[in-house]
Scaffold this motif. Structure first.
Motif, PDB file in Angstrom:
ATOM      1  N   ARG A   1       3.594   1.878   2.725  1.00 28.87           N
ATOM      2  CA  ARG A   1       2.810   1.526   4.035  1.00 28.87           C
ATOM      3  C   ARG A   1       3.904   0.425   5.449  1.00 28.87           C
ATOM      4  NH1 ARG A   1       0.014   2.798   8.890  1.00 28.87           N
ATOM      5  NH2 ARG A   1      -1.579   3.056   6.849  1.00 28.87           N
TER       6      ARG A   1
ATOM      7  N   ARG B   1       5.294   9.481  -2.204  1.00 28.85           N
ATOM      8  CA  ARG B   1       4.253   8.275  -1.650  1.00 28.85           C
ATOM      9  C   ARG B   1       4.921   7.942  -0.442  1.00 28.85           C
ATOM     10  NH1 ARG B   1       0.690  10.584  -3.922  1.00 28.85           N
ATOM     11  NH2 ARG B   1      -0.759   9.536  -5.455  1.00 28.85           N
TER      12      ARG B   1
ATOM     13  N   ARG C   1       3.472  18.707   7.926  1.00 30.02           N
ATOM     14  CA  ARG C   1       4.726  19.139   6.733  1.00 30.02           C
ATOM     15  C   ARG C   1       5.777  19.487   7.245  1.00 30.02           C
ATOM     16  NH1 ARG C   1       3.177  18.390   1.610  1.00 30.02           N
ATOM     17  NH2 ARG C   1       0.959  18.270   2.226  1.00 30.02           N
TER      18      ARG C   1
ATOM     19  N   GLU D   1       0.642  -1.171   0.428  1.00 29.20           N
ATOM     20  CA  GLU D   1      -0.153  -0.285   0.028  1.00 29.20           C
ATOM     21  C   GLU D   1       0.292   1.360   0.058  1.00 29.20           C
ATOM     22  OE1 GLU D   1      -3.441   2.267   2.497  1.00 29.20           O
ATOM     23  OE2 GLU D   1      -2.321   0.384   3.207  1.00 29.20           O
TER      24      GLU D   1
ATOM     25  N   ASN E   1      -0.721  13.255   2.694  1.00 27.92           N
ATOM     26  CA  ASN E   1      -1.233  13.923   3.156  1.00 27.92           C
ATOM     27  C   ASN E   1      -2.237  12.629   4.991  1.00 27.92           C
ATOM     28  OD1 ASN E   1      -1.057  16.565   3.069  1.00 27.92           O
ATOM     29  ND2 ASN E   1      -2.671  16.327   1.566  1.00 27.92           N
ATOM     30  N   GLU E   2      -1.607  11.350   4.502  1.00 24.04           N
ATOM     31  CA  GLU E   2      -2.440  10.824   4.970  1.00 24.04           C
ATOM     32  C   GLU E   2      -1.429  10.032   5.849  1.00 24.04           C
ATOM     33  OE1 GLU E   2      -5.019   7.805   1.685  1.00 24.04           O
ATOM     34  OE2 GLU E   2      -2.749   7.963   1.544  1.00 24.04           O
ATOM     35  N   VAL E   3       0.059  10.123   5.234  1.00 21.25           N
ATOM     36  CA  VAL E   3       1.243   9.634   6.536  1.00 21.25           C
ATOM     37  C   VAL E   3       0.786  11.505   8.052  1.00 21.25           C
ATOM     38  CG1 VAL E   3       3.478   9.593   7.320  1.00 21.25           C
ATOM     39  CG2 VAL E   3       2.043   8.851   5.105  1.00 21.25           C
TER      40      VAL E   3
ATOM     41  N   LEU F   1       1.221   4.551   0.633  1.00 21.20           N
ATOM     42  CA  LEU F   1      -0.132   6.303   1.299  1.00 21.20           C
ATOM     43  C   LEU F   1       0.613   7.804   0.538  1.00 21.20           C
ATOM     44  CD1 LEU F   1       0.597   5.260   4.838  1.00 21.20           C
ATOM     45  CD2 LEU F   1      -1.369   4.886   3.298  1.00 21.20           C
ATOM     46  N   THR F   2      -0.131   8.842   0.640  1.00 21.03           N
ATOM     47  CA  THR F   2      -0.347  10.574   0.650  1.00 21.03           C
ATOM     48  C   THR F   2       0.591  10.883   1.633  1.00 21.03           C
ATOM     49  OG1 THR F   2      -2.290  10.802   0.928  1.00 21.03           O
ATOM     50  CG2 THR F   2      -2.023   9.859  -1.681  1.00 21.03           C
TER      51      THR F   2
ATOM     52  N   LYS G   1      -0.276  13.310  12.845  1.00 21.25           N
ATOM     53  CA  LYS G   1      -0.582  13.690  13.922  1.00 21.25           C
ATOM     54  C   LYS G   1       0.846  14.764  13.628  1.00 21.25           C
ATOM     55  CE  LYS G   1      -4.086  11.643  16.058  1.00 21.25           C
ATOM     56  NZ  LYS G   1      -4.025  10.565  15.886  1.00 21.25           N
TER      57      LYS G   1
ATOM     58  N   THR H   1      -1.450  12.897   8.679  1.00 22.75           N
ATOM     59  CA  THR H   1      -3.118  13.015   9.671  1.00 22.75           C
ATOM     60  C   THR H   1      -2.448  11.878  10.334  1.00 22.75           C
ATOM     61  OG1 THR H   1      -3.871  13.298   7.835  1.00 22.75           O
ATOM     62  CG2 THR H   1      -5.143  12.051   9.195  1.00 22.75           C
ATOM     63  N   GLU H   2      -2.296  10.250  10.145  1.00 19.96           N
ATOM     64  CA  GLU H   2      -1.946   9.436  10.543  1.00 19.96           C
ATOM     65  C   GLU H   2      -0.771   9.826  11.580  1.00 19.96           C
ATOM     66  OE1 GLU H   2       0.041   4.640  10.126  1.00 19.96           O
ATOM     67  OE2 GLU H   2      -1.419   5.323   9.033  1.00 19.96           O
TER      68      GLU H   2
END
Length: 62
Positions: free
Chosen positions: A47, A44, A20, A5, A10-12, A7-8, A17, A14-15
């Motif tokens: 995972r 990217r 940038r 998988e 932004n996803e990272v 991840l973008t 916390k 968010t996860e």
């Protein structure tokens, strides 16, 4: 063979916390998960790399 998988950023962020700017400061120090850059300039994180990074963080915190 199963594909990992991806991840973008932004996803990272968010996860984990994290902002940038803080992420890129960590990256400059060699302390962030490895990024893969796509031909369109987006990045990217796999995972598997993110999970390994989390594990290393937990080991250093103990």
């Amino acid at each position: 063979m199963a594909r990992s998988e991806k991840l973008t950023l932004n996803e990272v962020l968010t996860e984990i916390k994290m902002s940038r700017a803080a992420f890129y400061r960590m990256r400059a120090r060699g302390q962030a998960p490895r990024l893969s850059k796509l031909p369109n300039g987006q990045v990217r994180v796999s995972r598997a790399d993110l999970d390994a990074w989390w594990e290393r963080c937990e080991q250093h915190a103990a």
